[in-house]
Design a protein around this motif. Sequence first.
Motif, PDB file in Angstrom:
ATOM      1  N   ALA A  87      36.242  36.967  49.976  1.00 57.00           N
ATOM      2  CA  ALA A  87      35.091  37.867  50.023  1.00 57.00           C
ATOM      3  C   ALA A  87      35.163  38.685  51.317  1.00 57.00           C
ATOM      4  CB  ALA A  87      33.798  37.056  49.986  1.00 57.00           C
ATOM      5  N   ARG A  88      34.558  39.840  51.324  1.00 56.64           N
ATOM      6  CA  ARG A  88      34.498  40.687  52.519  1.00 56.64           C
ATOM      7  C   ARG A  88      33.933  39.887  53.687  1.00 56.64           C
ATOM      8  NH1 ARG A  88      37.181  44.528  53.823  1.00 56.64           N
ATOM      9  NH2 ARG A  88      36.836  45.761  51.946  1.00 56.64           N
ATOM     10  N   GLY A  89      34.584  39.969  54.834  1.00 54.84           N
ATOM     11  CA  GLY A  89      34.113  39.238  56.010  1.00 54.84           C
ATOM     12  C   GLY A  89      34.781  37.878  56.177  1.00 54.84           C
ATOM     13  N   GLU A  90      35.399  37.384  55.100  1.00 49.97           N
ATOM     14  CA  GLU A  90      36.035  36.066  55.195  1.00 49.97           C
ATOM     15  C   GLU A  90      37.553  36.150  55.143  1.00 49.97           C
ATOM     16  OE1 GLU A  90      34.325  33.784  52.038  1.00 49.97           O
ATOM     17  OE2 GLU A  90      32.349  33.708  52.998  1.00 49.97           O
ATOM     18  N   GLU A  91      38.084  37.388  55.134  1.00 45.36           N
ATOM     19  CA  GLU A  91      39.532  37.542  54.900  1.00 45.36           C
ATOM     20  C   GLU A  91      40.359  36.860  55.987  1.00 45.36           C
ATOM     21  OE1 GLU A  91      37.226  40.134  55.282  1.00 45.36           O
ATOM     22  OE2 GLU A  91      38.279  41.956  54.709  1.00 45.36           O
ATOM     23  N   CYS A 114      41.189  41.384  48.959  1.00 44.26           N
ATOM     24  CA  CYS A 114      39.741  41.529  49.135  1.00 44.26           C
ATOM     25  C   CYS A 114      39.324  42.835  48.465  1.00 44.26           C
ATOM     26  CB  CYS A 114      39.400  41.537  50.618  1.00 44.26           C
ATOM     27  SG  CYS A 114      37.649  41.767  50.944  1.00 44.26           S
ATOM     28  N   GLU A 115      38.402  42.752  47.564  1.00 44.91           N
ATOM     29  CA  GLU A 115      37.889  43.925  46.847  1.00 44.91           C
ATOM     30  C   GLU A 115      39.023  44.768  46.271  1.00 44.91           C
ATOM     31  OE1 GLU A 115      35.195  45.735  49.625  1.00 44.91           O
ATOM     32  OE2 GLU A 115      33.745  44.089  49.442  1.00 44.91           O
ATOM     33  N   HIS A 129      42.275  35.139  46.957  1.00 46.55           N
ATOM     34  CA  HIS A 129      41.237  36.167  47.035  1.00 46.55           C
ATOM     35  C   HIS A 129      40.204  35.750  48.078  1.00 46.55           C
ATOM     36  CE1 HIS A 129      42.539  38.501  43.465  1.00 46.55           C
ATOM     37  NE2 HIS A 129      43.061  37.331  43.121  1.00 46.55           N
ATOM     38  N   THR A 146      42.223  45.064  46.973  1.00 44.71           N
ATOM     39  CA  THR A 146      43.382  45.533  47.731  1.00 44.71           C
ATOM     40  C   THR A 146      43.861  44.452  48.704  1.00 44.71           C
ATOM     41  OG1 THR A 146      44.264  47.299  49.133  1.00 44.71           O
ATOM     42  CG2 THR A 146      41.975  46.668  49.507  1.00 44.71           C
ATOM     43  N   GLY A 204      44.620  42.911  51.991  1.00 50.95           N
ATOM     44  CA  GLY A 204      44.174  43.176  53.362  1.00 50.95           C
ATOM     45  C   GLY A 204      45.001  42.444  54.408  1.00 50.95           C
ATOM     46  N   ARG A 242      44.546  49.996  58.453  1.00 46.46           N
ATOM     47  CA  ARG A 242      43.441  50.601  57.699  1.00 46.46           C
ATOM     48  C   ARG A 242      43.839  51.908  57.020  1.00 46.46           C
ATOM     49  NH1 ARG A 242      38.413  48.414  58.772  1.00 46.46           N
ATOM     50  NH2 ARG A 242      38.460  46.880  60.437  1.00 46.46           N
TER      51      ARG A 242
END
Lengths: 94, 444
Positions: B95-99, B130-131, B93, B133, B135, B45
């Motif tokens: 979505a947030r939460g699915e990485e 994700c978004e 790519h 960057t 991850g 992070r």
Amino acid sequence: MSTVGRRAPAGAARETKERLAELVATASDGEVSAAEALATELPLSALGVTSLAQMRLIDAIEREFGVDVDFSDESLAALEDLDLLTAHITGRAR
Amino acid sequence: MTGEPLTGPLTEPLTWGQRAIWAAIERTAPDDRYFNFGRVLAVPRSIRQLGVADVRRAVGLLTDRHQALRTTIGPGPVQIVGESAEPVVGIVHAARGEEAAVAAELQARMESSAFDYRDERPLRVGVVICEGTVGHVVLVFCHMAADGLGAEIAVRDLRLLLLLRGTAGGPPPTQPAELARRQNSAEGLRLARAADEYWEREFSRIPVSMFPAQVAEPSGPPIWRALLTSRAAAMAAQRLAVLHGATTGAVLLAASAAMVGRVTGQELCAMLPIVGNRFRADTRNAVTTLSQEGLFVCDVTAERFDDLLRAARPAALRAYRHAYHDPAGRAAATARASAARGAEVQPYCCFNDMRFAEPPPRDWEPGEIHAALGSSTLTWPISQDRLNCRFCVHITGEGAGLGISVTADTRYLPKAGMESWLRGLEDLLVEAAARAAARKVHAG
């Protein structure tokens, strides 16, 4: 390693034993300190020297002292006792 | 063309570890994708913004550092160390939460085809964005380049390269081409000869197989896996390890051999543990494939567990030492022993502790261990038609518990026997842990 072929001077034996204690500490990732290894009267495995640490110790001994550990019962028993190990090595070092 | 280059690519014979895997790949092809394995690195992070170019650069530095990750296999077979090259990176790519789920799916896709050993670099790389960057970085290894522990080292180095944006620190560990040279040196040949003698000597006295005879007709597919997940077994192994100055791996190997003795009635048990071969200073941190089978031979008639462990320790040390061996020499030693006995000697009994690290030493109370027995489960996750062994034990970490599985040929050990073996192993560990007297031997 086989039985002692010739006696090393007492001072040299002490130095060898102290060096072996340091190698035990390194091989066991510090689980057993050099001071503990020198002071104990118990088998080293009872202090926490595992078979994995013993394998690293064997590698270190072979490289540093130029001996081949032969994995006989007698050699493997010596891994439990620094005095026995010292006697084996000082009797065999090239 | 202006003339021949002064030096071609570095070409060396395969190492012993590479030869062992190569033989397994040749036996398994065209299903050799089975040997691919992946790792997902969650980007720390503290790295706020990470682009694909950053990952490409870091992976480039990683493959500069570890020759194994740019080594292909040529005819011979030989290993050919390639030049540094820009890595190819697959991009998806999420979505947030699915990485994490997307990364797992990407890993499975990247693992799904066999490597082209001659023309493809042995490390596949993918990223999950994700978004804006990166991850997650997904790495899929060819087994010729790394085993599980080698991959751990590569992942650790990549994490450092991403964090420090430069160096993985310290001189690189021994490279496989250098290891091959050492194995072919006078010292390597001496080690190989000692290993050959050990395998032949032990193969002359062990049972020709631990599971020598068909005892049942198969019901459905002959190969089944039974999986016991047990918190109690994990706790018992930890207690026994602490009290006996052993690793939990050594405790589980000894207990497994004792249980093979009980279900087969054989007093001398031979098992083939997969050994990491990282005891030596020149192999400890190497990114390459080093794991090979060892040969563990132990009299398992001891009634007390501490007596069993006392017999198992030198047996394990010999197995570990001679697991670092030339597969060709072992094959010849096996053939000589088999010819002398007039029967193929093959234990058909293997043991693979797949955990990467020992659990922290902990001296659980017998009451705590006993209380955990209620949460154990036994399932039958896999059945299939073929297996080149008859009895394979796998140890995995399952949260705070252990996963202990047996994959067996039910013609040689029927399902009821597999279940007895697993339940018996758990009982043996728990009872031995309860009987083992606490000893205060550690000064601090």
